[in-house]
Structures are given as C-alpha cells and as structure tokens.
Design a protein around this motif. Structure first.
Motif, PDB file in Angstrom:
ATOM      1  N   THR A 280       0.711   4.648   9.057  1.00 49.81           N
ATOM      2  CA  THR A 280       0.900   4.080  10.416  1.00 49.81           C
ATOM      3  C   THR A 280      -0.335   3.331  10.277  1.00 49.81           C
ATOM      4  O   THR A 280      -1.666   3.628   9.824  1.00 49.81           O
ATOM      5  CB  THR A 280       0.614   5.136  11.662  1.00 49.81           C
ATOM      6  OG1 THR A 280      -0.541   5.767  11.468  1.00 49.81           O
ATOM      7  CG2 THR A 280       1.870   6.102  11.461  1.00 49.81           C
ATOM      8  N   VAL A 281      -0.315   1.888  10.848  1.00 48.95           N
ATOM      9  CA  VAL A 281      -1.354   1.040  11.070  1.00 48.95           C
ATOM     10  C   VAL A 281      -1.270   0.570  12.666  1.00 48.95           C
ATOM     11  O   VAL A 281      -0.140  -0.090  12.842  1.00 48.95           O
ATOM     12  CB  VAL A 281      -0.950  -0.136  10.020  1.00 48.95           C
ATOM     13  CG1 VAL A 281      -2.140  -1.347  10.361  1.00 48.95           C
ATOM     14  CG2 VAL A 281      -1.239   0.343   8.716  1.00 48.95           C
ATOM     15  N   ASP A 282      -2.331   0.580  13.277  1.00 52.85           N
ATOM     16  CA  ASP A 282      -2.449   0.031  14.433  1.00 52.85           C
ATOM     17  C   ASP A 282      -3.196  -1.390  14.490  1.00 52.85           C
ATOM     18  O   ASP A 282      -4.202  -1.383  13.893  1.00 52.85           O
ATOM     19  CB  ASP A 282      -3.118   1.120  15.296  1.00 52.85           C
ATOM     20  CG  ASP A 282      -2.627   2.293  15.527  1.00 52.85           C
ATOM     21  OD1 ASP A 282      -1.660   2.425  15.425  1.00 52.85           O
ATOM     22  OD2 ASP A 282      -3.207   3.392  16.162  1.00 52.85           O
TER      23      ASP A 282
ATOM     24  N   PHE B   6       0.894  -1.252   0.162  1.00 59.83           N
ATOM     25  CA  PHE B   6      -0.103  -0.126   0.022  1.00 59.83           C
ATOM     26  C   PHE B   6       0.973   1.295  -0.044  1.00 59.83           C
ATOM     27  O   PHE B   6       0.515   2.124  -0.910  1.00 59.83           O
ATOM     28  CB  PHE B   6      -0.936  -0.039   1.126  1.00 59.83           C
ATOM     29  CG  PHE B   6      -1.821   1.315   1.608  1.00 59.83           C
ATOM     30  CD1 PHE B   6      -2.294   1.800   0.369  1.00 59.83           C
ATOM     31  CD2 PHE B   6      -1.820   1.991   2.737  1.00 59.83           C
ATOM     32  CE1 PHE B   6      -3.268   3.213   0.539  1.00 59.83           C
ATOM     33  CE2 PHE B   6      -2.424   3.003   2.781  1.00 59.83           C
ATOM     34  CZ  PHE B   6      -2.981   3.653   1.849  1.00 59.83           C
ATOM     35  N   ALA B   7       1.788   1.253   1.005  1.00 63.49           N
ATOM     36  CA  ALA B   7       2.882   2.487   0.992  1.00 63.49           C
ATOM     37  C   ALA B   7       3.330   2.648  -0.320  1.00 63.49           C
ATOM     38  O   ALA B   7       3.736   3.881  -0.847  1.00 63.49           O
ATOM     39  CB  ALA B   7       3.810   2.266   2.063  1.00 63.49           C
ATOM     40  N   SER B   8       3.920   1.686  -1.184  1.00 62.05           N
ATOM     41  CA  SER B   8       4.395   1.806  -2.456  1.00 62.05           C
ATOM     42  C   SER B   8       3.633   2.557  -3.466  1.00 62.05           C
ATOM     43  O   SER B   8       4.047   3.343  -4.453  1.00 62.05           O
ATOM     44  CB  SER B   8       5.032   0.586  -2.727  1.00 62.05           C
ATOM     45  OG  SER B   8       3.886  -0.129  -3.407  1.00 62.05           O
ATOM     46  N   THR B   9       2.381   2.628  -3.216  1.00 61.37           N
ATOM     47  CA  THR B   9       1.593   3.290  -4.205  1.00 61.37           C
ATOM     48  C   THR B   9       1.136   4.931  -3.742  1.00 61.37           C
ATOM     49  O   THR B   9       0.746   5.571  -4.584  1.00 61.37           O
ATOM     50  CB  THR B   9      -0.185   2.697  -4.275  1.00 61.37           C
ATOM     51  OG1 THR B   9      -0.630   2.783  -2.976  1.00 61.37           O
ATOM     52  CG2 THR B   9      -0.084   1.077  -4.361  1.00 61.37           C
ATOM     53  N   VAL B  10       1.785   5.134  -2.748  1.00 59.00           N
ATOM     54  CA  VAL B  10       1.781   6.739  -2.093  1.00 59.00           C
ATOM     55  C   VAL B  10       2.811   7.313  -3.024  1.00 59.00           C
ATOM     56  O   VAL B  10       4.105   7.011  -2.670  1.00 59.00           O
ATOM     57  CB  VAL B  10       1.604   6.725  -0.620  1.00 59.00           C
ATOM     58  CG1 VAL B  10       1.684   8.074  -0.481  1.00 59.00           C
ATOM     59  CG2 VAL B  10       0.709   6.116  -0.031  1.00 59.00           C
ATOM     60  N   ASP B  11       2.646   8.148  -3.592  1.00 56.67           N
ATOM     61  CA  ASP B  11       3.770   9.140  -4.339  1.00 56.67           C
ATOM     62  C   ASP B  11       4.129  10.001  -3.449  1.00 56.67           C
ATOM     63  O   ASP B  11       3.523  11.038  -3.138  1.00 56.67           O
ATOM     64  CB  ASP B  11       3.125   9.590  -5.723  1.00 56.67           C
ATOM     65  CG  ASP B  11       3.832  10.279  -6.488  1.00 56.67           C
ATOM     66  OD1 ASP B  11       5.106  10.557  -6.215  1.00 56.67           O
ATOM     67  OD2 ASP B  11       3.677  10.931  -7.686  1.00 56.67           O
TER      68      ASP B  11
ATOM     69  N   LEU C 164       4.796   1.486  11.639  1.00 55.39           N
ATOM     70  CA  LEU C 164       5.346   2.988  11.150  1.00 55.39           C
ATOM     71  C   LEU C 164       6.010   2.579   9.751  1.00 55.39           C
ATOM     72  O   LEU C 164       7.135   1.822   9.560  1.00 55.39           O
ATOM     73  CB  LEU C 164       6.114   3.682  12.019  1.00 55.39           C
ATOM     74  CG  LEU C 164       5.180   4.121  13.330  1.00 55.39           C
ATOM     75  CD1 LEU C 164       5.523   3.328  14.229  1.00 55.39           C
ATOM     76  CD2 LEU C 164       5.569   5.505  13.500  1.00 55.39           C
ATOM     77  N   THR C 165       5.504   3.099   8.638  1.00 57.44           N
ATOM     78  CA  THR C 165       6.064   3.005   7.282  1.00 57.44           C
ATOM     79  C   THR C 165       6.357   4.298   6.854  1.00 57.44           C
ATOM     80  O   THR C 165       5.567   4.934   6.410  1.00 57.44           O
ATOM     81  CB  THR C 165       5.346   2.345   6.606  1.00 57.44           C
ATOM     82  OG1 THR C 165       4.913   0.867   7.070  1.00 57.44           O
ATOM     83  CG2 THR C 165       5.940   2.039   5.181  1.00 57.44           C
TER      84      THR C 165
END
Length: 173
Positions: free
Chosen positions: A165-167, A44-49, A150-151
């Motif tokens: 962040t993912v809890d 998912f984080a890799s899709t955030v530019d 935390l990513t």
C-alpha cells in the motif's frame, strides 16, 4: 507431429511461461496525476518474492528505502495475506516531519465493514488500484486527504501473498 506444429507449440508455450508468473498487474486507469508513482510501485512490488517469508526488519527496510526514493509519498505499508485474503500482519511506515514512524498492525475496527469487504474483493483480483480519496489524521493530529494505491503481490497460482500500500496526499484543487 511435424516440425512446424512442434515449433509453433514450443513458441506458444514459451510465450505462456514468460507472461505467467508472479507479475504485478498494472493499474487499469492511466491517471496522469498518479502514473509515475503507479509505475514505481509496480516495479517495487515486482521485487517482492511471493514465496519468501520476510522478517519485520526486512519489510521495514524495504518500505523505508521506497519512502526515501519517493519523498512525496506520505506512507507505505506491506500486508501479509492469509487465507481468504485476510490480513495476517500489516507493517506501516509514515512520515512525521523528517523522520519515519513505523506501526505494526492496522486499526481495521475504524474502517466501515462494507468498505473493507469491497477492498478485499478488489485485492483478490490481483490488480493494482487506487482507493477513493479519504480523510485521515496525520502524525500532528491534522486532517489530510489521501488516496491509497493497493498493489496485490500474487504467486504463480494467483493467490495473493502480500499487499503493498502507498498513501499519497491529494492536492487541494
């Protein structure tokens, strides 16, 4: 230069270009309890530019989509990083029964300054990592134990632009 040297140089340059960029670093530990979630969060984080400035509604739409895809996740957030890894804005979504609640901002005043500084130092490395389990109040006022993944999302220069962040609620043992 001869053709072999140029070919080797071009091959090495190609490998460098492919491996450098705005990738999310995988977590250093392969904890089986969290492995699948870590992989999902990294994807998912890799899709955030890191060069895109997302609107509030775009951020909440991304977080809500992630939450629907991961029903066991308690909450998720996206922080917009500023200079010196400070948090300029934080968008947070959590489950309250069957609905999602969104909160703009985060109460950093309730976080021990030393803990906050150590988290900022870890985020600056650009690596994905888990916080220590901690107790927090859920939407109903009950205390739950969660851990936060935390990513950091970095640009090509290595500057942190966003922190995902993912809890996840920790199961009692």
């Amino acid at each position: 230069m001869n053709k072999i040297v140029l070919t080797v140089f071009a091959l090495l340059l190609g490998v460098f270009v492919v491996t450098v960029g705005c990738e999310v670093q995988p977590p250093s530990s392969q904890d089986p309890q969290h492995y699948d979630l870590e992989q999902s969060v990294a994807a998912f984080a890799s899709t955030v530019d890191p060069y895109e400035k997302y609107s509030r509604s775009e951020i909440y739409a991304m977080l809500e989509e992630f939450m629907y895809a991961h029903p066991r996740v308690y909450a998720s957030g996206l922080a917009v990083a500023g200079s010196m890894n400070t948090i300029n804005d934080f968008y947070y979504i959590y489950k309250d029964g069957t609905t999602f609640v969104t909160i703009d901002g985060f109460d950093y005043g309730s976080v021990d300054k030393g803990v906050l500084e150590s988290l900022q130092e870890r985020v600056a490395t650009g690596e994905q990592f888990w916080s220590q389990p901690y107790s927090r109040e859920d939407g109903s006022g009950s205390r739950i134990t969660v851990s936060t993944l935390l990513t950091p999302i970095v640009n090509d220069s290595g500057n942190v632009k966003y922190i995902l962040t993912v809890d996840q609620i920790e199961e009692s043992k």
